[in-house]
Design an enzyme around this catalytic site. Structure first.
Site, mmCIF file in Angstrom:
data_model
loop_
_atom_site.group_PDB
_atom_site.id
_atom_site.type_symbol
_atom_site.label_atom_id
_atom_site.label_comp_id
_atom_site.label_asym_id
_atom_site.label_seq_id
_atom_site.Cartn_x
_atom_site.Cartn_y
_atom_site.Cartn_z
ATOM 1 N N THR B 136 45.915 50.037 40.367
ATOM 2 C CA THR B 136 45.195 48.778 40.591
ATOM 3 C C THR B 136 46.069 47.541 40.784
ATOM 4 O O THR B 136 45.545 46.444 40.970
ATOM 5 C CB THR B 136 44.306 48.488 39.365
ATOM 6 O OG1 THR B 136 45.107 48.698 38.194
ATOM 7 C CG2 THR B 136 43.105 49.398 39.322
ATOM 8 N N GLU B 137 47.384 47.687 40.726
ATOM 9 C CA GLU B 137 48.252 46.501 40.653
ATOM 10 C C GLU B 137 48.001 45.466 41.754
ATOM 11 O O GLU B 137 48.046 44.259 41.509
ATOM 12 C CB GLU B 137 49.727 46.929 40.674
ATOM 13 C CG GLU B 137 50.214 47.510 39.349
ATOM 14 C CD GLU B 137 49.923 49.000 39.195
ATOM 15 O OE1 GLU B 137 49.147 49.552 40.009
ATOM 16 O OE2 GLU B 137 50.468 49.605 38.264
#
Lengths: 265, 265
Positions: B136-137
């Site tokens: 998800t960064e």
């Protein structure tokens, strides 16, 4: 006025769509297409408004690989001119593979030869169930060298060994099993399948995406060095000017089996 | 006394279980957890009598990745402190990845970002069927940096190009298809599935198991100190960008980041 061989349009969200537009020859590529790809992707890379690129084909097929009639003409050029074509082909494949923003290929119908290299060089590949793939070069006595780095990364050497040596056709499900395709949908469902993926990308920070893609490229050693590119181009060019290639390309034009085929055992 | 952040138990067979114990925050990783994991892995690496290590977690989630409160503190760090912090995280992933004995991630719930990093540093990954995954960064304007060598190693460049850039959630079956997981089982069968694998490992000669593990790592290409340095530099650099600041601010203000509003998605 003739139709452009590639179309490019960017919507209000920053989603650019590049469309192969030679449906009369199943979107086979020739020099115009290769140079057009290099120019268009070069422009999209630096266009701040563009967040991601979708690649697709007009007509019945995504992309049938090289235009073999054109390839036959290329094989009669001087060695230097012939090499230049291979350099451009290699650089078009590299440029797509190393394009700094996310890329999505939407594949329907045929995707052959260089077409498989194009999808292997995209980040995300969606194919409809009617898609058919094949790494066809050896069948015509030429080789697929410039796209091998991308194909190896996408489906692994083991699969490349099979499919580049047999030139067998395979469908969307098999392509997904090998990792060439990410999602398979019903015919006509490409846009609907792509929509949430495009939306997910637009939710990511543009700079974060650029850095992330660059890191994956570095870690996965996905970039092709200048030295390797030159080697691939030279091999590719040399193979095209052999007797074997001449016979293979001639057999295509004459719609017959090449002389090395002994017939079914 | 406060609850321990990481629990380590070793049974009489030599099977160690390291358990993330911050269920109330979905086992998010902060500096204290990173230190506790480092101590646990250092301790296990030195023990001749440990034959296998299970990495498990308490509560609903396996690990939600970096604790964003911690990320906010990190954002105040100087560039040098920032990089040192990133390197410490990279070292913990390295310690897990290079533990001499086989490691099994026992995934009872969802894993995101750095939580996926813990999974890909283990040799074997078994998950309950309801577990979800995402890298998800980029949603926060960051990049999956220190975990990327292990992510690409586990799921290959093709799947990494998709999921690192789209941050899409995917289920356990998809995780298994792309190579992130080896087994997917019903939640109540997770203990037994892990125990089966442990049982197989305990039948094998410990030194030859360790030699095999080291050989596989050398064959695919070890994650080097230079790579840890490089990925730590990249995360430190991106944390300081305006885009990452906006991503963090949007998260804490529970609003969409500017790049989503701009895209109209």
């Amino acid at each position: 006025m003739t139709e452009p061989v590639l179309l490019c349009a960017t919507d209000a969200r920053g989603v650019a769509t590049v469309t192969f537009n030679r449906p009369q020859v199943n979107n086979a590529y020739n020099a115009d297409v290769i140079l057009g790809l290099i120019e268009i992707f070069g422009g999209l890379a630096t266009d701040e408004a563009v967040r991601l690129v979708v690649l697709r084909g007009n007509g019945r097929h995504f992309q049938a690989g090289a235009d073999l009639k054109w390839l036959r003409e290329v094989s009669t050029l001087t060695p230097e001119e012939n090499l230049e074509v291979s350099r451009n082909t290699t650089n078009a494949a590299r440029g797509l593979n190393e394009f700094p923003k996310p890329t999505i290929a939407l594949v329907h119908g045929g995707c052959f030869g260089g077409g498989t290299g194009i999808v292997a060089g995209c980040d995300i590949v969606i194919a409809s169930e009617d898609a058919i793939f094949s790494i066809t070069e050896a069948r015509w006595g030429v080789m697929a060298g410039p796209i091998f780095p991308q194909l190896n990364a996408a489906i692994g050497e083991h699969n490349v060994r099979r499919y580049s040596l047999t030139c067998e056709r395979f469908g969307a499900a098999r392509a997904r099993e090998m990792g060439l395709v990410d999602e398979v949908c019903a015919p006509g469902g490409l846009d609907a399948t792509a929509a949430p993926i495009i939306d997910a990308i637009l939710a990511g920070g543009p700079n974060a995406l650029r850095e992330t893609k660059r890191l994956i490229t570095d870690i996965g050693k996905l970039a092709v060095s200048d030295a390797l590119a030159e080697k691939l181009a030279q091999q590719h060019a040399r193979k095209r000017q052999t007797d074997e290639a001449e016979e293979g390309l001639k057999s295509f034009v004459e719609k017959r089996n090449p002389n090395w085929y002994p017939g079914r055992g | 006394m406060a609850e321990e952040l990481v629990l380590t138990e070793i049974d009489k067979r030599g099977v160690a279980t390291v358990t993330l114990n911050r269920a109330e925050v979905h086992n998010a990783l902060n500096d204290a957890v990173v230190d506790a994991l480092r101590a646990a892995f250092d301790g296990l690496a030195a023990r001749q009598d440990v034959r296998a290590v299970i990495l498990a977690a308490r509560g609903k989630s396996f690990s939600a990745g970096a604790d964003l409160k911690w990320m906010r503190q990190v954002a105040e760090f100087s560039p040098a402190e920032n990089k040192a912090d990133a390197l410490r995280i990279a070292e913990v992933f390295d310690k897990l990845n290079t533990l001499p004995m086989p490691t099994i991630a026992k995934i009872q719930g969802s894993a995101f970002a750095g939580g996926v990093g813990l999974v890909v540093c283990c040799d074997i990954a078994v998950a309950a069927e309801h577990a979800q995954f995402a890298i998800t960064e980029v949603r926060l304007g960051l990049l999956p940096a220190m975990i990327s060598p292990y992510v690409v190693g586990a799921i290959g460049p093709s799947a990494a190009r998709r999921y690192c850039q789209t941050a899409e959630r995917f289920d356990a079956q998809e995780a298994k298809r792309i190579g992130l997981l080896h087994e997917v089982v019903a939640a109540d069968a997770l203990d037994a599935a892990v125990e089966d694998i442990v049982g197989s490992i305990l039948k094998n000669a410990p030194a030859s198991v360790a030699a095999s593990k080291a050989l596989i790592r050398e064959t695919v290409g070890p994650v080097t100190e230079a790579m840890r340095e490089d990925t730590a530099s990249r995360i430190a650099a991106i944390r300081a960008t305006d885009e990452a600041k906006e991503g963090r601010a949007a998260f804490f203000e529970k609003r969409k980041p500017a790049w989503v509003a701009a895209g109209g998605a």
